[in-house]
Design a protein around this motif. Structure first.
Motif, short mmCIF file in Angstrom:
data_model
loop_
_atom_site.label_atom_id
_atom_site.label_comp_id
_atom_site.label_asym_id
_atom_site.label_seq_id
_atom_site.Cartn_x
_atom_site.Cartn_y
_atom_site.Cartn_z
N LEU A 98 1.90 10.39 -3.63
CA LEU A 98 2.48 9.04 -3.60
C LEU A 98 1.36 8.01 -3.45
CD1 LEU A 98 5.24 9.93 -1.04
CD2 LEU A 98 5.66 9.29 -3.41
N PHE A 99 1.53 6.87 -4.07
CA PHE A 99 0.51 5.84 -3.86
C PHE A 99 1.16 4.47 -3.72
CE2 PHE A 99 0.05 3.49 -7.93
CZ PHE A 99 0.85 4.26 -8.75
N LEU A 100 0.48 3.61 -2.95
CA LEU A 100 0.97 2.25 -2.73
C LEU A 100 -0.21 1.37 -2.33
CD1 LEU A 100 3.61 0.60 -2.62
CD2 LEU A 100 3.87 1.31 -0.25
N GLY A 101 -0.26 0.18 -2.92
CA GLY A 101 -1.37 -0.74 -2.63
C GLY A 101 -1.36 -1.17 -1.17
N THR A 102 -2.53 -1.19 -0.54
CA THR A 102 -2.60 -1.59 0.88
C THR A 102 -3.53 -2.78 1.12
OG1 THR A 102 -4.29 0.10 1.20
CG2 THR A 102 -2.04 0.71 1.80
N LYS A 104 -4.97 -6.63 0.89
CA LYS A 104 -4.27 -7.92 0.94
C LYS A 104 -3.89 -8.37 -0.48
CE LYS A 104 -5.32 -12.49 3.08
NZ LYS A 104 -4.14 -13.12 2.77
N ILE A 105 -4.85 -8.25 -1.38
CA ILE A 105 -4.59 -8.74 -2.74
C ILE A 105 -3.48 -7.91 -3.42
CG2 ILE A 105 -6.65 -7.50 -3.67
CD1 ILE A 105 -6.79 -9.86 -5.71
N HIS A 106 -3.48 -6.60 -3.24
CA HIS A 106 -2.42 -5.79 -3.86
C HIS A 106 -1.07 -6.05 -3.20
CE1 HIS A 106 -4.47 -2.50 -6.40
NE2 HIS A 106 -5.24 -3.57 -6.36
N VAL A 107 -1.08 -6.15 -1.86
CA VAL A 107 0.19 -6.34 -1.14
C VAL A 107 0.80 -7.68 -1.52
CG1 VAL A 107 1.20 -6.66 1.16
CG2 VAL A 107 -0.48 -4.85 0.78
N GLU A 108 -0.04 -8.72 -1.53
CA GLU A 108 0.52 -10.06 -1.74
C GLU A 108 0.71 -10.41 -3.21
OE1 GLU A 108 -1.90 -12.75 0.53
OE2 GLU A 108 -1.27 -11.84 2.44
N SER A 109 -0.30 -10.15 -4.03
CA SER A 109 -0.16 -10.67 -5.39
C SER A 109 0.31 -9.64 -6.41
CB SER A 109 -1.44 -11.34 -5.85
OG SER A 109 -2.41 -10.38 -6.10
N LYS A 110 0.28 -8.35 -6.06
CA LYS A 110 0.82 -7.36 -7.02
C LYS A 110 2.21 -6.93 -6.57
CE LYS A 110 -0.26 -2.85 -7.42
NZ LYS A 110 -0.93 -1.57 -7.74
N LEU A 111 2.33 -6.57 -5.29
CA LEU A 111 3.62 -6.03 -4.82
C LEU A 111 4.54 -7.13 -4.26
CD1 LEU A 111 1.94 -2.97 -3.09
CD2 LEU A 111 3.30 -2.87 -5.17
N ARG A 112 3.94 -8.29 -3.93
CA ARG A 112 4.69 -9.44 -3.38
C ARG A 112 5.53 -9.05 -2.17
NH1 ARG A 112 4.88 -12.86 -8.74
NH2 ARG A 112 2.67 -12.70 -8.88
N LYS A 113 4.86 -8.43 -1.19
CA LYS A 113 5.54 -7.98 0.03
C LYS A 113 4.65 -8.32 1.21
CE LYS A 113 8.28 -4.32 -1.98
NZ LYS A 113 9.42 -5.15 -2.27
N ASN A 114 5.18 -8.07 2.43
CA ASN A 114 4.28 -8.15 3.58
C ASN A 114 3.92 -6.73 4.01
OD1 ASN A 114 6.16 -7.17 5.55
ND2 ASN A 114 7.14 -9.20 5.50
N PHE A 115 2.96 -6.61 4.94
CA PHE A 115 2.42 -5.28 5.23
C PHE A 115 3.45 -4.37 5.90
CE2 PHE A 115 -0.58 -2.12 6.89
CZ PHE A 115 -1.22 -1.84 5.69
N ASN A 116 4.38 -4.97 6.69
CA ASN A 116 5.41 -4.13 7.33
C ASN A 116 6.31 -3.51 6.28
OD1 ASN A 116 4.54 -4.42 9.91
ND2 ASN A 116 5.74 -6.30 10.27
#
Ligand code: KIV
Ligand code: ZN
Length: 513
Positions: A98-102, A104-116
């Motif tokens: 499994l993979f997921l961006g961690t 800041k740039i991936h979380v905010e501008s690719k996945l558009r989520k917060n870290f929680n």
């Protein structure tokens, strides 16, 4: 006690992503079988949700490969996980990756989520994947640019949720060895449950640091290295596994690590990957490049002849490549020429080294590299034969019929007579013309390598064909440079025929022909 490093190959997933066209199921299977033979621990065979073709390949490979663990990639999305598990269900033991961006740039501008939210997605996906297997790898995509606090936090949570391997990718190849190894050191230091998982590293080569970063990571606690054969992969590629494996082997006293790889299979696997993926290996590529074990300067050649250890830290035959290769050029000395002659079975009293060396230097100046058969001609042929050709290409015509069959008619001059021959082939005009030429000359040859480089169109067009042909257990090199690729191909073969003819014609002192 030396620790074992797990070798995780992603040639068929990350490597394949970078190819101009996808591989077929049977091509992927051939690569997977070769990796299995080499003793790779984990083979990432694809990203099954990405296309039906990828799903089919993963399914097929999962049913055949028995000795390596099969792994498939999935996003933290339910359907991805279910499809990955379905594609590998014929395998006795499989891993879901499994993979997921961690960052800041991936979380905010690719996945558009917060870290929680990212942590929640990761944990939920691991719980879902554990319905299918207890072997779950979690990758913190873009870990190289993730803050260490966030990285430690998510790593702790995913291990608690059941991830058994934690992969730290430098997705964009941004770090240098001191930075990357520090990430691994801090994870080991700060994550309380880190001992319940294996730390893996997955580096990209954008700054040319992938192998260096991987090695620095294993010095700081990583126990799995991910990469591809020949370093193929996104952009500048992935960590070249053959380099990591040989660095671990060659520097085992410093690193105190080992792998379970059968290193004598490295060369063959590299060749298979290069051919199937149509990704040529640069001549100076470490470990598997054609120059990696060839010595050119006179001083180096002399040193090699006296003791290989003078200039070799790895013996080529240990990875399944050819033994000492002295590149005979105008920089080579007499010692190298004598050495090659001895290797071919001649004694110094069979020829005059003074004469041979002076004609060798003249030829090397004209030709660049001088091959074994050139040496024999120089040593034993009368002047009359040294530069004489017997075969000349005169002309040819090509047609293609409605069934797709190529019909070639060729005329060559041979023994001062013109001879015409026709041939047909469904495999293309070059195959047809080679068949026709072989019918005329009738040397029992085997084409081992064919390389075509075509550039430009119209007046500036140039086609360069180089071939290697086996005749009586020896390799002959042929070159054709013309405006069109068919004439270049024919000329390359004619070039080889002339070499063989000269050798056959000269003194019977030549024992092996
Ligand atoms: O480079 C990367 O981050 C990846 C992950 C999917 C592991 O290939
Ligand atoms: Zn990658």
């Amino acid at each position: 006690m030396k620790e074992r490093i797990i070798i995780f190959d992603t040639t068929l997933r990350d490597g394949e992503q970078a190819l101009q066209s996808s591989l077929t199921v049977s091509q992927k299977l051939e690569i997977a079988l070769s990796l299995e033979k080499m003793g790779v621990d984990v083979i990432e065979v694809g990203f099954p949700i990405s296309s039906p073709g990828d799903f089919e390949s993963v399914k097929k490979i999962s049913s055949v490969i028995k000795n390596s663990r099969i792994c498939s990639l999935a996003r933290c999305v339910d359907q991805d996980i279910d499809v990955a598990a379905e594609s590998m269900k014929d395998s006795e033991k499989f891993r879901i990756h499994l993979f997921l961006g961690t960052s800041k740039i991936h979380v905010e501008s690719k996945l558009r989520k917060n870290f929680n939210e990212i942590i929640d997605m990761a944990v939920r996906s691991i719980i879902r994947a554990s319905k299918y297997t207890d072997d779950i790898e979690f990758s913190c995509e873009d870990a190289g640019r993730t803050s260490i606090d966030n990285l430690c936090l998510i790593v702790e949570k995913v291990i608690k949720a059941g991830a058994t391997t934690i992969n730290i990718p430098d997705t964009v190849g941004y770090t240098i060895p001191t930075e990357f190894s520090e990430i691994i050191r801090l994870l080991v230091l700060k994550v309380p449950n880190i001992d319940s998982a294996i730390i893996s590293v997955h580096c990209h080569n954008d700054l040319g640091m992938a192998v260096g970063n991987s090695i620095s990571a294993i010095q700081n606690g990583a126990r799995q290295v991910e990469g591809t054969i020949n370093g193929i992969g996104e952009r500048a590629g992935n960590t070249a596994l053959e380099e990591v494996i040989m660095a671990i082997k060659t520097k085992s006293d410093v690193l105190q690590k080992y792998t379970n790889i059968k290193i004598n299979k490295i060369y063959a696997t590299s060749k298979i990957v290069s051919q199937i993926c149509q990704m040529p290996i640069p001549a100076n590529k470490a470990i598997v490049g054609s120059n990696a074990f060839s010595h050119s300067s006179g001083i180096h050649q002399d040193g090699m002849i006296k003791n290989r250890n003078n200039y070799e830290i790895i013996f080529p035959e240990s990875i399944g490549a050819k033994n000492i290769s002295l590149n005979l050029t105008s920089r080579s000395g007499r010692a190298a020429v004598n050495y090659r002659m001895k290797e071919m079975g001649y004694k110094v009293c069979d020829y005059s080294i003074d004469q041979l060396y002076s004609s060798f230097l003249k030829l090397a100046d004209q030709k660049g590299q001088v091959f074994d058969y050139d040496l024999e001609i120089l040593a034993f042929a009368n002047d009359k034969y040294k530069n004489l050709d017997n075969f000349y290409l005169k002309c040819f015509t090509i047609q293609k019929d409605y069934q797709g069959c190529f019909i070639v008619s060729v005329i060559i001059s041979c023994d001062n007579k013109e001879i015409q021959q026709t041939s047909t082939s469904y495999y293309g005009p070059i195959d047809a013309i080679y068949l026709a030429l072989n019918k005329i000359v009738q040397y029992p040859i085997q084409l081992k390598k064919f390389e075509l480089l075509s550039q430009d169109l119209g007046d500036n067009s140039i086609s360069r064909v180089s071939i290697i042909v086996e005749y009586n257990n020896r390799d002959f090199y042929g070159l054709g440079i013309e405006k069109d690729f068919i004439t270049s191909s024919a000329q390359a073969l004619i070039n080889v025929f002339n070499y063989i003819w000269r050798l056959k014609t000269i003194s019977i002192k030549l024992k092996n022909l």
